[in-house]
Design an enzyme around this catalytic site. Structure first.
Site, PDB file in Angstrom:
ATOM      1  N   GLU A 161      -5.416  -8.867  -1.447  1.00  0.00           N
ATOM      2  CA  GLU A 161      -5.956  -8.397   0.188  1.00  0.00           C
ATOM      3  C   GLU A 161      -7.629  -8.023  -0.803  1.00  0.00           C
ATOM      4  O   GLU A 161      -8.062  -6.578  -1.398  1.00  0.00           O
ATOM      5  CB  GLU A 161      -5.411  -6.646   1.218  1.00  0.00           C
ATOM      6  CG  GLU A 161      -4.127  -7.363   1.997  1.00  0.00           C
ATOM      7  CD  GLU A 161      -4.123  -6.534   2.508  1.00  0.00           C
ATOM      8  OE1 GLU A 161      -5.148  -5.692   3.141  1.00  0.00           O
ATOM      9  OE2 GLU A 161      -2.820  -6.469   2.560  1.00  0.00           O
TER      10      GLU A 161
ATOM     11  N   GLU B 116       0.692  -0.423   0.079  1.00  0.00           N
ATOM     12  CA  GLU B 116      -0.610   0.477  -0.135  1.00  0.00           C
ATOM     13  C   GLU B 116       0.230   1.224   0.116  1.00  0.00           C
ATOM     14  O   GLU B 116       1.281   2.308   0.913  1.00  0.00           O
ATOM     15  CB  GLU B 116      -0.712   0.187   1.297  1.00  0.00           C
ATOM     16  CG  GLU B 116      -2.121  -1.334   1.239  1.00  0.00           C
ATOM     17  CD  GLU B 116      -3.261  -1.096   1.924  1.00  0.00           C
ATOM     18  OE1 GLU B 116      -3.770  -0.503   2.869  1.00  0.00           O
ATOM     19  OE2 GLU B 116      -4.223  -1.374   1.961  1.00  0.00           O
TER      20      GLU B 116
END
Ligand code: BG6
Length: 491
Positions: free
Chosen positions: A385, A203
Site C-alpha cells: 500500500e 496492518e
C-alpha cells in the site's frame, strides 16, 4: 542510475473488501464488524452505532488506531438516520469485471484484494462455508487470471464476523484462532491452485478495537493478548499453507511510518527508538519467529502483566515465520520525549509538506523504511500500500487532472527504485492504494480519493458509480509498460 526495475517485478493495486466491495446483504454474506461504522470526515470521526440495555445509543469512536473502549453490555445496531459506507462501498460486487478490466488496462500483473470473512463463514462458526461467497471470489480470481494478473490475497483486512466479536470478544479469545484457521483452510482448498501470494492480516500493528479485532477494550492487556492470538493464528496458517500449497509465499502486512526523532537530543533519539519498537515488536515476532528481548519493557509500558501463552506457542511461532515482509507506507512521523506511545500523528516535521488530511509527504522515507526492514529481517519485502488521499475535482465527464497524485507517486516510485537498484533491497512488487476510488478507512468518506479511476459517488453514497480514468491512469500505464524506466522522464 536507471530507474528500471528488475524483470518480473509485480506492479498493481490494492483494495479491502469493506471499503470497496459492497454487496452487504447479497450471496448469504454475514455481518462484519465494520458494518456498523458510519460515514465521517476529518473533523467528525466516524463511529460505531451501539445500543445500551436501557436503549441509550452510544457512539464509540471507531478509528482503526484509537478506538474507544466499548462497554461490555453495548450491542451494535443499525440506525435509520445513519449512512453505513461498507454496505454499498463502491459496489465492486457488481462491477468486478469492469474494474479488473480497467486495472488490466494499466498493465497490472498483480492485484491485492481482501476476502470478507463473513462472506465465507457468515457467523464464523459454521461447519461448512457459504458456497455463494466462494463462488463470488472464484469469479473474481478467474477474471484476474484471464488478464494474467497474480492474486495477492489478504485473508483478514481489519475485520471479522461480528458474531465472533460479540460472543467471544474477538481476538481476545483463543478459540477464534481455530475459526480463523478453518476459514483459511477453505480459502487454500478453493483458491490455492491459482493463488501463490497471501497475507494473513492487514496492518496487524495498527489495528485495534471493536471493528478490526473485535475486542471491546483495545488497550493494554486486552490489546496485546489479542495480538498474541493473531500471531499464533498467522503462524499456524502459514505452516498449513506451505503444506497445502508448496509454492505459496506468505506475508503479514505492517503499517510502517518511520518515527524520526524530532531533534538529536539524546532523550528524543531514545524515545524514537522505543516508538519504532511499537512497530518492530510485530515484525520481529512474525518475521523472526520469536519474541524479542525488549518485549518485556514494551509490554510493561502498556501495563500488560503477562501474556497468556500455551507451551506449544514458541514452536508454532518458529515454524510459521513469514516468507516476506509486506508493508504499507504513506508517510513518516516525528516523535520526541514525552509524546504519547503509538502516536502516528506525533510532532510535526518542518521539512515536509502535508496532504489535506495532515499526512506528511516523505518519499525518501519510503527508501529509508525499505532499507530498515531488510537490514533487520533479511527477507524480501513487498510494498502493498502506498498512495495519496486527495480532493479530486472531476469535470462534467468525470475526468480529473490529478497532477498532484502523479507527483506523489513519481517521487515515491523513484525512491523505491533507488532502494532496489542502488541499495539492493529485494522487493517483490508494489501495489498502489487504491487503483479505483473507494471509501476511506479512517474517516469513512469518499472525498478522500486515492484512485487512478474516479468513481461517481459522494460521502453519503449518492452517485451513478460510473468509473472514469483520471490523468494518472495513463501516466501509470506508461510507468508499468517501461517497468519503471519512464520514471526518469520529465512529465
Ligand atoms: C491503510 C489501510 O491503513 O491505509 C487501508 O490498510 C486504508 O484500509 C489506507 O484505506 C488509507 O487510509 P485511509 O484512512 O486514508 O483510507
Amino acid at each position: 542510475m536507471s530507474k528500471e526495475l528488475p524483470k518480473g517485478f509485480l506492479w498493481g493495486g490494492a483494495t479491502a473488501d469493506f471499503q470497496y466491495e459492497g454487496g452487504f446483504e447479497e450471496g448469504g454474506r454475514g455481518i462484519s464488524s465494520h458494518d456498523y461504522e458510519t460515514d465521517g470526515s476529518k473533523d467528525h470521526p466516524r463511529h460505531h452505532t451501539m445500543k445500551m440495555p436501557d436503549g441509550t445509543i452510544i457512539e464509540p469512536n471507531s478509528s482503526f488506531i484509537l478506538a474507544d473502549p466499548v462497554p461490555k453490555d453495548a450491542q451494535p445496531v443499525f440506525l435509520d438516520d445513519q449512512y453505513y459506507p461498507s454496505h454499498k462501498a463502491v459496489d465492486f460486487y457488481h462491477h468486478y469485471k469492469e474494474d479488473i478490466k480497467l486495472m488490466a488496462g494499466m498493465g497490472f500483473n498483480v492485484y491485492r484484494f481482501s476476502i470478507s470473512w463473513s462472506r465465507i463463514f457468515p457467523t464464523g462458526e459454521e461447519e461448512q462455508p457459504n458456497k455463494a461467497g466462494l463462488k463470488f471470489y472464484d469469479d473474481v480470481i478467474n477474471e484476474m487470471v484471464k488478464y494474467g494478473m497474480e492474486p495477492l490475497i489478504t485473508i483478514c483486512h481489519d475485520e471479522m464476523p461480528v458474531n465472533l466479536a460479540l460472543k467471544y470478544d474477538g481476538w481476545n479469545s483463543r478459540r477464534v484462532i481455530d475459526d480463523y484457521v478453518k476459514y483459511a483452510k477453505v480459502l487454500f482448498e478453493h483458491f490455492g491452485d491459482r493463488c501463490k501470494y497471501w497475507l494473513t492480516f492487514n496492518e496487524i500493528n495498527a489495528v485495534r478495537g471493536f471493528g478490526p479485532t473485535g475486542v471491546r477494550n483495545s488497550q493494554g492487556q486486552d490489546r496485546y493478548q489479542a495480538d498474541h492470538n493473531m500471531f499464533v493464528a498467522s503462524a499456524k496458517t502459514v505452516k498449513m499453507g506451505h503444506e497445502m500449497m508448496p509454492n505459496s509465499q506468505f506475508g503479514t502486512m505492517f503499517a510502517m511510518s518511520a518515527a524520526y526523532a524530532a531533534t538529536c537530543k539524546p532523550e528524543d533519539m531514545f524515545h524514537s527508538l522505543q516508538e519504532n519498537r511499537e512497530n518492530w515488536y510485530f515484525i520481529d515476532v512474525m518475521g523472526r519467529g520469536y519474541y524479542p528481548k525488549y518485549a518485556d519493557e514494551l509490554l510493561q509500558r502498556h501495563n500488560v502483566e503477562k501474556l497468556q501463552m500455551e507451551p506449544e506457542d514458541t514452536q508454532i511461532l518458529k515454524e510459521g515465520q513469514l516468507d516476506f515482509i509486506a508493508f504499507s507506507y504513506y508517510r513518516s512521523s516525528t516523535t520526541k520525549a514525552g509524546d504519547e506511545w503509538f502516536n502516528v500523528g506525533g510532532s510535526s516535521n518542518p521539512y515536509l509538506k502535508e496532504t489535506p488530511w495532515g499526512w506528511p509527504v516523505d518519499p525518501l522515507g519510503l527508501r529509508y523504511t525499505m532499507n530498515e526492514i531488510y537490514d533487520r529481517i533479511q527477507k524480501p519485502i513487498f510494498i502493498v500500500e502506498n498512495g495519496m488521499g486527495a480532493i479530486d475535482q472531476a469535470d462534467e465527464n468525470g475526468y480529473v487532472e490529478d497532477d498532484y497524485r502523479i507527483d506523489y507517486l513519481k517521487d515515491h516510485l523513484s525512491a523505491m527504485s533507488d532502494a532496489i537498484n542502488i541499495d539492493h533491497v529485494p522487493c517483490l512488487g508494489y501495489t498502489m492504494w487504491a487503483p479505483i476510488d473507494l471509501v476511506s478507512l479512517s474517516t469513512g468518506e469518499m472525498k478522500k480519493r486515492y484512485g487512478f479511476v474516479y468513481v461517481d459517488m459522494d460521502d453519503k453514497g449518492n452517485g451513478t458509480l460510473k468509473r472514469t480514468p483520471k490523468k494518472s491512469y495513463k501516466w501509470m500505464k506508461h510507468i508499468i509498460e517501461t517497468n519503471g524506466a519512464a520514471l526518469d522522464e520529465t512529465n
